[in-house]
Design a protein around this motif. Structure first.
Motif, PDB file in Angstrom:
ATOM      1  N   ALA A  65       0.836  -1.208   0.000  1.00  0.00           N
ATOM      2  CA  ALA A  65       0.000   0.000   0.000  1.00  0.00           C
ATOM      3  C   ALA A  65       0.868   1.254   0.000  1.00  0.00           C
ATOM      4  N   ALA A  66       1.958   1.224   0.761  1.00  0.00           N
ATOM      5  CA  ALA A  66       2.862   2.378   0.805  1.00  0.00           C
ATOM      6  C   ALA A  66       3.568   2.572  -0.537  1.00  0.00           C
ATOM      7  N   ARG A  67       3.907   1.486  -1.170  1.00  0.00           N
ATOM      8  CA  ARG A  67       4.624   1.572  -2.449  1.00  0.00           C
ATOM      9  C   ARG A  67       3.714   2.039  -3.577  1.00  0.00           C
ATOM     10  N   TYR A  68       2.479   1.549  -3.609  1.00  0.00           N
ATOM     11  CA  TYR A  68       1.607   1.820  -4.753  1.00  0.00           C
ATOM     12  C   TYR A  68       0.474   2.807  -4.470  1.00  0.00           C
ATOM     13  N   GLY A  69       0.196   3.063  -3.209  1.00  0.00           N
ATOM     14  CA  GLY A  69      -0.855   4.015  -2.861  1.00  0.00           C
ATOM     15  C   GLY A  69      -0.372   5.436  -3.110  1.00  0.00           C
ATOM     16  N   ASP A  90      -5.696   1.366  -0.038  1.00  0.00           N
ATOM     17  CA  ASP A  90      -4.864   2.511  -0.381  1.00  0.00           C
ATOM     18  C   ASP A  90      -5.566   3.311  -1.461  1.00  0.00           C
ATOM     19  N   SER A  91      -5.031   4.449  -1.771  1.00  0.00           N
ATOM     20  CA  SER A  91      -5.659   5.338  -2.748  1.00  0.00           C
ATOM     21  C   SER A  91      -4.997   5.207  -4.119  1.00  0.00           C
ATOM     22  N   GLY A  92      -4.368   4.065  -4.361  1.00  0.00           N
ATOM     23  CA  GLY A  92      -3.678   3.846  -5.627  1.00  0.00           C
ATOM     24  C   GLY A  92      -4.525   3.118  -6.645  1.00  0.00           C
ATOM     25  N   MET A  93      -3.956   2.939  -7.798  1.00  0.00           N
ATOM     26  CA  MET A  93      -4.618   2.230  -8.884  1.00  0.00           C
ATOM     27  C   MET A  93      -4.189   0.767  -8.859  1.00  0.00           C
ATOM     28  N   ALA A  94      -4.785  -0.030  -9.719  1.00  0.00           N
ATOM     29  CA  ALA A  94      -4.473  -1.455  -9.803  1.00  0.00           C
ATOM     30  C   ALA A  94      -2.995  -1.653 -10.099  1.00  0.00           C
ATOM     31  N   VAL A  95      -2.433  -2.699  -9.521  1.00  0.00           N
ATOM     32  CA  VAL A  95      -1.024  -3.028  -9.709  1.00  0.00           C
ATOM     33  C   VAL A  95      -0.918  -4.184 -10.685  1.00  0.00           C
ATOM     34  N   GLU A  96      -0.072  -4.030 -11.669  1.00  0.00           N
ATOM     35  CA  GLU A  96       0.158  -5.111 -12.618  1.00  0.00           C
ATOM     36  C   GLU A  96       0.851  -6.254 -11.895  1.00  0.00           C
ATOM     37  N   GLN A 125     -10.085  -3.632  -6.955  1.00  0.00           N
ATOM     38  CA  GLN A 125     -10.027  -2.186  -7.134  1.00  0.00           C
ATOM     39  C   GLN A 125     -11.372  -1.599  -6.738  1.00  0.00           C
ATOM     40  N   THR A 126     -11.338  -0.568  -5.920  1.00  0.00           N
ATOM     41  CA  THR A 126     -12.553   0.142  -5.539  1.00  0.00           C
ATOM     42  C   THR A 126     -12.557   1.496  -6.239  1.00  0.00           C
ATOM     43  N   GLU A 131      -8.155  -2.431  -2.484  1.00  0.00           N
ATOM     44  CA  GLU A 131      -8.445  -3.049  -1.198  1.00  0.00           C
ATOM     45  C   GLU A 131      -7.984  -4.494  -1.222  1.00  0.00           C
ATOM     46  N   VAL A 132      -7.258  -4.898  -0.179  1.00  0.00           N
ATOM     47  CA  VAL A 132      -6.798  -6.285  -0.046  1.00  0.00           C
ATOM     48  C   VAL A 132      -7.280  -6.793   1.302  1.00  0.00           C
ATOM     49  N   ARG A 133      -7.915  -7.964   1.283  1.00  0.00           N
ATOM     50  CA  ARG A 133      -8.424  -8.594   2.500  1.00  0.00           C
ATOM     51  C   ARG A 133      -7.737  -9.929   2.701  1.00  0.00           C
ATOM     52  N   ALA A 134      -7.429 -10.215   3.962  1.00  0.00           N
ATOM     53  CA  ALA A 134      -6.891 -11.508   4.338  1.00  0.00           C
ATOM     54  C   ALA A 134      -7.582 -11.923   5.622  1.00  0.00           C
TER      55      ALA A 134
END
Length: 140
Positions: A65-69, A90-96, A125-126, A131-134
């Motif tokens: 989240a810190a890297r891509y948000g 996080d407020s980022g976009m989808a990660v490839e 992606q929201t 959003e990632v859930r575990a």
């Protein structure tokens, strides 16, 4: 940050404990998220082995989240009768998923660690970000 024992729900299930932490999406804040999680789960009396797994999951998800948000990252922890729900947004976009320019021995192990430790994971992606859930089974 909030920590509350209340009958609210995540995923439609009643919970015993819930906490929320929002910080800027910066790698410098990942250790704060990790320490917050460890201290909180100790206060919630989560056994050490499950607490260690949860902290590792949170660390990996917060690092991503810190890297891509872009602006912020939020950690939500919900402990119900037998499951710890970990949600990082996080407020980022989808990660490839696959980046051939990165050596596999240096990058990309985080999601594998999360999938190994958690009973279930999902990412999507929201409208506001990712959003990632575990979910991790644990005794409280």
């Amino acid at each position: 940050m909030t920590d509350s024992p209340r009958p609210s729900s995540l995923l439609g299930q009643p919970c015993h404990r819930e906490a929320l932490l929002t910080l800027p999406a910066q790698e410098a804040h990942v250790s704060a998220v990790r320490h917050f999680t460890a201290d909180l789960l100790e206060a919630w009396h989560v056994p050490a082995s499950e607490r260690d797994s949860a902290v590792l999951i949170v660390d990996e998800l917060a690092a991503n989240a810190a890297r891509y948000g872009r602006e912020r990252m939020t950690l939500r922890l919900v402990l119900d009768a037998a499951t710890l729900h970990i949600v990082v947004t996080d407020s980022g976009m989808a990660v490839e998923r696959h980046r051939p320019d990165l050596a596999s021995d240096e990058h990309g192990r985080g999601t594998g660690i999360v999938q190994y430790l958690a009973q279930s994971t999902e990412a999507h992606q929201t409208r506001g970000g990712r959003e990632v859930r575990a979910c991790l089974r644990c005794a409280s």
